[in-house]
Structure formats: C-alpha cells, structure tokens
Design an enzyme around this catalytic site. Structure first.
Site, mmCIF file in Angstrom:
data_model
loop_
_atom_site.group_PDB
_atom_site.id
_atom_site.type_symbol
_atom_site.label_atom_id
_atom_site.label_comp_id
_atom_site.label_asym_id
_atom_site.label_seq_id
_atom_site.Cartn_x
_atom_site.Cartn_y
_atom_site.Cartn_z
ATOM 1 N N GLY A 215 17.204 18.681 -33.218
ATOM 2 C CA GLY A 215 17.337 18.917 -31.785
ATOM 3 C C GLY A 215 18.660 18.412 -31.237
ATOM 4 O O GLY A 215 19.514 17.910 -31.968
ATOM 5 N N ASP A 216 18.787 18.515 -29.931
ATOM 6 C CA ASP A 216 20.029 18.126 -29.264
ATOM 7 C C ASP A 216 19.905 16.724 -28.658
ATOM 8 O O ASP A 216 19.027 15.931 -29.046
ATOM 9 C CB ASP A 216 20.380 19.165 -28.190
ATOM 10 C CG ASP A 216 19.246 19.327 -27.182
ATOM 11 O OD1 ASP A 216 18.262 18.551 -27.247
ATOM 12 O OD2 ASP A 216 19.335 20.228 -26.322
ATOM 13 N N GLY A 217 20.731 16.438 -27.651
ATOM 14 C CA GLY A 217 20.707 15.117 -27.031
ATOM 15 C C GLY A 217 19.370 14.775 -26.386
ATOM 16 O O GLY A 217 18.938 13.621 -26.406
ATOM 17 N N GLY A 220 17.210 13.510 -28.971
ATOM 18 C CA GLY A 220 17.690 12.163 -29.315
ATOM 19 C C GLY A 220 17.208 11.126 -28.305
ATOM 20 O O GLY A 220 16.773 10.031 -28.678
ATOM 21 N N GLU A 258 28.592 3.204 -33.531
ATOM 22 C CA GLU A 258 29.818 3.636 -34.242
ATOM 23 C C GLU A 258 30.405 4.757 -33.389
ATOM 24 O O GLU A 258 29.913 5.885 -33.418
ATOM 25 C CB GLU A 258 29.470 4.178 -35.636
ATOM 26 C CG GLU A 258 28.695 3.229 -36.520
ATOM 27 C CD GLU A 258 29.565 2.207 -37.208
ATOM 28 O OE1 GLU A 258 30.803 2.337 -37.151
ATOM 29 O OE2 GLU A 258 29.007 1.267 -37.783
ATOM 30 N N CYS A 292 36.765 10.269 -36.688
ATOM 31 C CA CYS A 292 36.817 9.149 -35.736
ATOM 32 C C CYS A 292 38.003 8.239 -36.014
ATOM 33 O O CYS A 292 38.574 7.652 -35.102
ATOM 34 C CB CYS A 292 35.517 8.355 -35.806
ATOM 35 S SG CYS A 292 35.122 7.834 -37.489
HETATM 36 P P1 NAD Z 1 28.012 13.160 -29.374
HETATM 37 O O1 NAD Z 1 28.024 11.822 -28.745
HETATM 38 O O2 NAD Z 1 28.132 14.358 -28.515
HETATM 39 O O3 NAD Z 1 26.651 13.381 -30.205
HETATM 40 C C1 NAD Z 1 26.282 12.525 -31.255
HETATM 41 C C2 NAD Z 1 24.779 12.612 -31.475
HETATM 42 O O4 NAD Z 1 24.118 12.092 -30.320
HETATM 43 C C3 NAD Z 1 24.247 14.026 -31.658
HETATM 44 O O5 NAD Z 1 23.204 13.991 -32.611
HETATM 45 C C4 NAD Z 1 23.692 14.373 -30.276
HETATM 46 O O6 NAD Z 1 22.673 15.352 -30.291
HETATM 47 C C5 NAD Z 1 23.151 13.019 -29.849
HETATM 48 N N1 NAD Z 1 23.024 12.824 -28.398
HETATM 49 C C6 NAD Z 1 23.782 13.365 -27.415
HETATM 50 N N2 NAD Z 1 23.354 12.911 -26.206
HETATM 51 C C7 NAD Z 1 22.314 12.060 -26.451
HETATM 52 C C8 NAD Z 1 21.469 11.279 -25.616
HETATM 53 N N3 NAD Z 1 21.604 11.277 -24.290
HETATM 54 N N4 NAD Z 1 20.509 10.523 -26.194
HETATM 55 C C9 NAD Z 1 20.370 10.506 -27.545
HETATM 56 N N5 NAD Z 1 21.136 11.240 -28.384
HETATM 57 C C10 NAD Z 1 22.110 12.000 -27.844
HETATM 58 O O7 NAD Z 1 29.155 13.137 -30.485
HETATM 59 P P2 NAD Z 1 29.636 14.316 -31.440
HETATM 60 O O8 NAD Z 1 30.447 15.297 -30.658
HETATM 61 O O9 NAD Z 1 28.487 14.826 -32.229
HETATM 62 O O10 NAD Z 1 30.574 13.531 -32.470
HETATM 63 C C11 NAD Z 1 31.919 13.260 -32.244
HETATM 64 C C12 NAD Z 1 32.106 11.805 -31.861
HETATM 65 O O11 NAD Z 1 31.578 10.951 -32.883
HETATM 66 C C13 NAD Z 1 33.559 11.403 -31.722
HETATM 67 O O12 NAD Z 1 33.722 10.636 -30.570
HETATM 68 C C14 NAD Z 1 33.820 10.555 -32.971
HETATM 69 O O13 NAD Z 1 34.870 9.623 -32.836
HETATM 70 C C15 NAD Z 1 32.504 9.896 -33.144
HETATM 71 N N6 NAD Z 1 32.351 9.393 -34.511
HETATM 72 C C16 NAD Z 1 32.432 8.044 -34.732
HETATM 73 C C17 NAD Z 1 32.340 7.539 -36.033
HETATM 74 C C18 NAD Z 1 32.413 6.064 -36.302
HETATM 75 O O14 NAD Z 1 32.018 5.651 -37.403
HETATM 76 N N7 NAD Z 1 32.894 5.251 -35.399
HETATM 77 C C19 NAD Z 1 32.171 8.425 -37.093
HETATM 78 C C20 NAD Z 1 32.092 9.804 -36.826
HETATM 79 C C21 NAD Z 1 32.182 10.273 -35.527
#
Ligand code: NAD
Length: 488
Positions: A215-217, A220, A258, A292
């Site tokens: 699913g999406d956010g 989550g 992260e 990231c």
């Molecule tokens: P995102 O924050 O949009 O989504 C990440 C995950 O969170 C997805 O599974 C999404 O469905 C879920 N999500 C979104 N809103 C939510 C909510 N309100 N409650 C619970 N879950 C929710 O990020 P993205 O676009 O998927 O990934 C890119 C980002 O990830 C970049 O900022 C990147 O730097 C970061 N990243 C960090 C690391 C690290 O180790 N620091 C590694 C990889 C990616």
C-alpha cells in the site's frame, strides 16, 4: 522462485499480494493505485492498498509469533539468515530484472549495485550474530546480567530507490534480533518486495514472524498508529520521517529514522583531481541521482576550480542516458512522474537563481521519445542560500561551489539541514582526519574508500537517527534489560 519480469497488467497485478500469517491474501485490499512504467510512461497495472482489517491481521499475526520466535537461539536465527543469503544468491538475476523494470535502474547497476548491496548487508547481520553476545555482565559480576531482547513487533516502512537493499536492511536486522515484523514497502517497489517475500516464505520460521502489506502512505500510517507495534523502522524522506516520528512519540513507540541527504564531496587542491572528479560525478549520478547518500554537492578548492568544472562537464556529457535494459546504460529514467516534475523544477529554478548551468538542463534527452529521463546536469557557482545547494533534488543534478580555506570547506559542508554522508579528497591524511572529525555526517569516506561490510549506515540532523547494517542494525531492534540477583 518464478521469473518476475512483469510486462503485462495481469502479471504485475499478481505481485501486489499481501503475505499475512503465512498465507498470501488479496481479499482485504481496497483503494486502487495505478502503476506507470518509468521508461514508457504507460500504465503497467493496478495495485490495491491493504485496508485497516488486513493491517490489523498482520500485526496480530506478528504479535502471536513473538513467543514462538523468542524460542529461536542466535544460532537458529543465524541459520535462517544463511538460508536467505543462499536463496538470494540463487535468484540474484531475477531480482536485478525486477528492480530494473520496476524503478528503471540500469540492468548492469541493478546486478552489481542494487542486488549485491542487499546481499552484503544480509551477510553482515549473519556475521554479526555469531560475534556479539546476547548477554553481558555488569562489573564482571555474574549476578548482574545485562540482556539484549527483541523489542517486539516491528513495522518496517521502506522507500523505492534501493528497493531490495532497503527491505533487506530492515528484515535482516529484525530476523537477527528476534523481532516479528510487518513490512510495508514503497508503493513504487512492490514487485521487488513481493519477490523477496516469496523467499522469506521458504524459511524455517514460525507463522506470522514475517508479514507483508502492500500500500501507500495511508497503509503505512495504519501501521505507525497501531498500538501493538513496538517499533517503527522507517527509511524515506525527511518530511515523512518527521510525521512518523511525531506519531510514534505520541504513544512512546521506538522509531529509527533513515532519512534524506545532501552530501558534500570536498575536493582539496592536492587531491588526484582527475580521479576525484570522475568518481565524484559517477557517485552523484548513480541510480539517476536517486540515492540518499549521493555526493550531490561538490565543494572545490579555488586553485583547481576551473579544471574541476571542465572535467565535470566532460564526465557528465559522456554519461550514457538510456533504457534500463540496454547494455551500457548508465542513467535510466527517474522512478515516477512526481520525481520527474520535482527534479525538472529544481533545474528550471536553478537556471534563474544565479548559478551557472554548465551541462544538461530540464529538456528531456533528444534521443528518448518517452519516459522520465533527465539529462545529467551540472551547475557551478552554487551559493549556500540557493535551493540547489539546500534541497534534496534526488535526480542527476550536481552542484559545484568553490572554497578558499579548510574552515570554509567545513562550514559549507555542514551548511544544510542534512547530515547523512560526506566525502573528502586529499593526499594530506592529517587534514583528512581533522576534517572528517569536524563534518556533521554519519558517514565520511576518504579518497573513495568504501565503508566496510557491517559498518553503521545512517545519518545525523535531518538525515535521521537510525543505524543499519551489522551489529548496529541488530541492536536497533533490541531492548536492554538489567537482571540483578541471579546467576552462577
Ligand atoms: P517517502 O517518504 O515518500 O516514502 C517512504 C515510505 O513511507 C513509502 O513506503 C511510503 O508509502 C511511506 N509513507 C509515506 N507517507 C507515510 C505516512 N504518512 N505514514 C506512514 N508511511 C508513509 O520516500 P520515498 O520517495 O519513497 O524515498 C525517497 C527518500 O528516501 C529520499 O528522501 C531518500 O533520501 C530517502 N532514503 C534514505 C535512506 C537512508 O538510509 N537514510 C536510504 C534510502 C532512501
């Protein structure tokens, strides 16, 4: 494992199944999400998001698995991890294909980077388990025991950009620590996560230890707010991380974050300039800039500034932007329309911001008729107050900024909200050591030296406070208990 190169809608829809309490389930899904192929921009299937009932069942299954899994010794858990490593190695080509078709990563990079990074991290958990004690004695007194225990049901929420690696970093650590879990992967990377879940389903684990909800956010969030979830391990954007950390704090659940990055690469005049620029540009553009820890801000000592600009432009212009499955492709499409619009708007704003556009731009590459492709783009003279310098663009965009002194270089490197990684290029090892200590970053790499397998991965400031890989990852899924008064 069946081949999972999902070309048709039927094939793709099949992978959006949830895995709950040891069985594949679709009936509790609702709310369709359309998936678009990043290369062709054509619809490739529909995903159904798990609803409240299914998320509840997944958490309940994990809760029931807590005691049976607690009976697994460290040796048992290590064998489980070993089996998973074997399964991944046997299926590594399938995973490379799925990752490439799902997020557009060039197939050679998907094989050598994406899949191998995940397997290496899983090995780091297996190896750490055999080396670290589950119990310690305080003051060498056997009646003063310190015991590491699994934290409880863990919610694992992952992004799409390193889809197998991010899932393994969490599932591997939770298995090693003895935590039952519910994984909610990114809605843009469900095929990879489903293929991975098929392997986990083959492991010798009690029912309910591993659950997958798609699913999406909004899905989550159901997990984040569930009262029986003890810990939320999140990787994703800083914006979402802030939201989840606040929700977790409301019920004092543990969270590991992260988050995003905007990592500086410091080039001092005494470095091997050609190598530093070649490696720095490649690092920034790897995975189409969607990493990231991408070295996206190059800070350059003024004496070598003009030479670095020339070299960086040649490197960028020589990059092969192309279709994910074409041999020789170095930069594939961005993952989705939202990312595509975001990256291009950063470039357009950058052009009128006072920075100098030296290569690339927001126009699509002329040889590609469709897809979320962005040319490798280089901006020079980027001031610290520019959005190009401050924002996590998450695309193939390199910014270059000059400095005159070591202090100024450190100041510039630390001048964003992020603190994930930093890179230093110099032949002066005393300086490298000095500067590394003053950089606000969770990871510093000098002259291209990679982190050792099992070294902690994570950041500081707005890049979060989690640590993954090796013992560091395992400990984040464990509580520490002090037991005094019994023992030999
Ligand atoms: P995102 O924050 O949009 O989504 C990440 C995950 O969170 C997805 O599974 C999404 O469905 C879920 N999500 C979104 N809103 C939510 C909510 N309100 N409650 C619970 N879950 C929710 O990020 P993205 O676009 O998927 O990934 C890119 C980002 O990830 C970049 O900022 C990147 O730097 C970061 N990243 C960090 C690391 C690290 O180790 N620091 C590694 C990889 C990616």
């Amino acid at each position: 494992m069946p081949q999972r190169v999902c070309q048709t809608e039927t094939e793709y829809t099949r992978v959006g199944s949830n895995y709950v309490n040891g069985a594949w389930k679709r009936e509790f899904s609702h709310r369709p999400l359309q998936l678009i192929d990043p290369d062709t921009e054509r619809p490739r299937g529909t995903l159904m998001c798990a609803n409240t009932d299914l998320v509840g069942k997944a958490v309940q299954a994990a809760t029931c698995a807590r005691d049976p899994f607690a009976a697994y010794s460290a040796e048992d858990r290590s064998s489980v991890l070993e089996h998973l490593v074997e399964l991944l190695l046997r299926n590594s080509e399938s995973f490379a294909q799925v990752i490439s078709s799902e997020i557009g990563a060039p197939i050679t990079f998907a094989r050598s980077g994406q899949v191998q990074a995940g397997i290496a991290h899983l090995r780091s958990y297996r190896d750490a388990l055999s080396r670290v004690p589950e119990q310690l004695q305080q003051n060498n007194d056997p009646k003063q025991r310190i015991q590491y225990e699994p934290v409880g049901v863990a919610a694992l929420i992952t992004p799409w950009n390193w889809p197998l690696n991010q899932v393994i970093l969490k599932v591997g650590a939770a298995l090693a620590a003895g935590c039952p879990m519910v994984l909610k992967p990114s809605e843009y990377a469900t095929a990879t996560a489903t293929a991975f879940a098929e392997l986990v389903a083959q492991l010798d684990l009690p029912k309910g230890v591993f659950n997958l909800v798609i699913g999406d956010g909004a899905t989550g969030k159901l997990l984040v707010d569930h009262p029986d979830v003890s810990m939320i391990s999140f990787t994703g954007s800083t914006e979402t991380g802030r939201f989840i950390a606040q929700r977790a704090a409301l019920r004092v659940a543990r969270s590991a974050m992260e988050l995003g990055g905007k990592s500086a690469n410091l080039l001092f005049a005494d470095c091997d300039v050609q190598t530093a620029v070649r490696q720095g540009v490649a690092h920034c553009f790897r995975n189409a800039g969607q990493s990231c820890n991408a070295a996206s801000r190059m800070l350059v000592e003024r004496q070598i500034y003009d030479r670095v600009l020339d070299l960086a432009v040649s490197e960028a212009n020589a990059m092969n932007v192309g279709k994910p499955f074409e041999p020789g492709t170095q930069i594939g499409p961005l993952v989705n329309a939202k990312q595509y619009a975001r990256v291009r708007s950063f470039i357009d704003a950058g052009k009128i911001s006072g920075a100098r556009l030296l290569a690339g731009g927001s126009a699509p590459p002329s040889h590609l008729q469709s897809g979320y492709y962005v040319q490798p783009t280089v901006f020079a003279d980027v001031e610290p107050n520019n959005d190009l310098f401050q924002g996590e663009i998450f695309g193939p965009v390199l910014t270059i900024t000059p400095f005159d002194t070591e202090d100024e270089a450190i100041h510039l490197a630390n001048a964003t909200q992020f603190g994930l990684a930093a890179y230093i290029q110099t032949r002066d090892m005393e300086r490298a050591d000095r500067v590394a200590s003053r950089l606000h970053a969770g990871m510093v790499q000098i002259n291209g030296t990679s982190r050792a397998e099992g070294a902690p991965f994570g950041g500081v400031k707005a890049s979060g406070y989690g640590r993954e890989s090796g013992i560091w990852g395992i400990r984040s899924f464990q509580d520490v208990k002090s037991i005094s008064g019994v023992g030999a």
